[in-house]
Write an enzyme that holds these catalytic residues in place. Structure first.
Site, mmCIF file in Angstrom:
data_model
loop_
_atom_site.group_PDB
_atom_site.id
_atom_site.type_symbol
_atom_site.label_atom_id
_atom_site.label_comp_id
_atom_site.label_asym_id
_atom_site.label_seq_id
_atom_site.Cartn_x
_atom_site.Cartn_y
_atom_site.Cartn_z
ATOM 1 N N CYS A 128 0.825 -1.214 0.000
ATOM 2 C CA CYS A 128 0.000 0.000 0.000
ATOM 3 C C CYS A 128 0.860 1.266 0.000
ATOM 4 C CB CYS A 128 -0.952 0.011 1.190
ATOM 5 S SG CYS A 128 -0.239 -0.605 2.706
ATOM 6 N N HIS A 240 -2.925 6.062 4.789
ATOM 7 C CA HIS A 240 -1.491 6.285 5.049
ATOM 8 C C HIS A 240 -1.125 7.673 4.530
ATOM 9 C CE1 HIS A 240 -1.219 2.172 6.172
ATOM 10 N NE2 HIS A 240 -0.633 1.649 5.098
HETATM 11 C C1 2RA Z 1 0.996 -2.222 6.691
HETATM 12 N N1 2RA Z 1 1.704 -1.975 4.400
HETATM 13 O O1 2RA Z 1 0.534 -1.088 6.606
HETATM 14 C C2 2RA Z 1 1.559 -2.933 5.479
HETATM 15 C C3 2RA Z 1 0.732 -4.112 5.083
HETATM 16 N N2 2RA Z 1 -0.593 -3.759 4.759
HETATM 17 O O2 2RA Z 1 1.031 -2.873 7.747
#
Ligand code: 2RA
Length: 335
Positions: A128, A240
């Protein structure tokens, strides 16, 4: 033509988002086959307002499947993805199991759709944090040739899964009610904290999550780009956020950069400091796009640029990207 779609890991955070995204994008579904661990068999999920029983994700379950979307962890994919391909399904795997395999294309439809042309039945969905970074950087790489990327991430707990979402909720409640705070999912309390520790640490002092951003960038976009990453878990449920610094080979003008980003697929520029407009995790939740703001020159080097990039890690960071790969396969008759 309509397709039988298996969702492997249907009860997980990403699996649920895959089902929701398939519904919302009206993917030509003939039949949905929710698969999960045997202990979840018999539980019900809803698709297009119809309850559907979850079946066990075991060999033999893929014989009538056209496309299998996997989000069941690397261990399950290592074993079951090749089985699904053998049984006739095209597999789009969201785990890290096959991403660096030279026989498996690692694809972001806005960045390297051409790599789908050589798939052999198994396609990997990138991490991601890599997806949102490269959607934002691809138009700038095409125009200015990026030499180096330095990125710091601020990652939501939903990236770890359902259990982490529950734990953060519980820790906040325990804090408010004065109860002792318990930490099972992460090495330390995540509420009101920041953990520079995502996945395991490697010999070189970096975490696996940090090295995923390095290796996946080179495989997807350009092996000549130098990447340095610091990935941090923060007490946010969804989306994120990333602080990205790039150094380009060619000079640029900021207004040209903004236009280039605005015109690129999958990007929304949110950048008006007077109005305090910049990408926010809470605004990105549930949205398809990658949001880019705080676009500003890095005056400390030649051709340096800073960006703030935010996206929903379960959607564009996982479920949506996988489904856009499936849509591209259908559009290009690669399935
Ligand atoms: C996380 N990118 O955010 C990793 C797996 N989804 O933990």
């Amino acid at each position: 033509q309509k397709y039988t779609i298996a969702v492997v890991g249907a009860m997980g955070a990403v699996g649920r988002e895959m089902l929701k995204t398939l519904e919302q994008r009206n993917f030509p579904v003939k039949k949905i086959k929710p698969l999960d661990i045997p202990s979840n068999a018999g539980k019900k999920i809803t698709f297009q307002e119809e309850p559907i029983a979850v079946e066990a994700a075991v060999s033999g379950a893929f014989k009538d499947v056209d496309i299998a979307l996997f989000s069941a962890g690397a261990d399950a994919s290592k074993v079951l993805a090749p089985t699904a391909v053998t049984e006739g399904a095209v597999v789009i795997d969201n785990s890290s199991a096959w991403r660096m395999d030279e026989n498996v294309p690692l694809v972001i439809p806005e960045v390297n759709p051409e790599d789908l042309s050589w798939h052999k039945g198994l396609i990997a969905n990138p991490n991601c944090s890599t997806i949102q970074m490269l959607v934002a950087l691809k138009p700038l790489h095409d125009r200015y040739n990026i030499k180096r990327i330095v990125v710091s991430t601020y990652q939501a707990v939903s990236g770890t899964g359902q259990k982490a979402i529950v734990e953060l909720n519980q820790q906040v409640q325990d804090y408010v009610t004065g109860q002792p705070i318990k930490s099972n999912v992460y090495p330390y309390q995540i509420a009101f904290n920041a953990l520079p520790h995502i996945d395991v640490f490697l010999e070189n002092g970096y975490s696996k999550e940090e090295m995923k951003m390095v290796f996946e960038t080179k495989k997807i976009m350009d092996k000549n780009i130098s990447v340095s990453a610091t990935t941090v878990r923060i007490p946010v449920f969804r989306s994120h956020s990333e602080s990205i610094n790039i150094e380009t080979e060619k000079p640029f003008k900021i207004d040209e950069v903004v236009t280039t980003l605005n015109e690129a697929p999958g990007i929304i520029v949110v950048d008006n400091l007077t109005a305090a407009n910049y990408p926010l995790a809470i605004d990105a939740e549930g949205k398809d796009e990658v949001f880019v703001g705080r676009i500003r020159r890095d005056f400390s080097i030649d051709n340096g640029l800073n960006l703030w990039v935010v996206a929903d890690n379960l959607r564009k960071g996982a479920a949506l990207n996988a489904i856009q790969i499936a849509e591209t396969l259908v559009q290009k008759a690669l399935i």
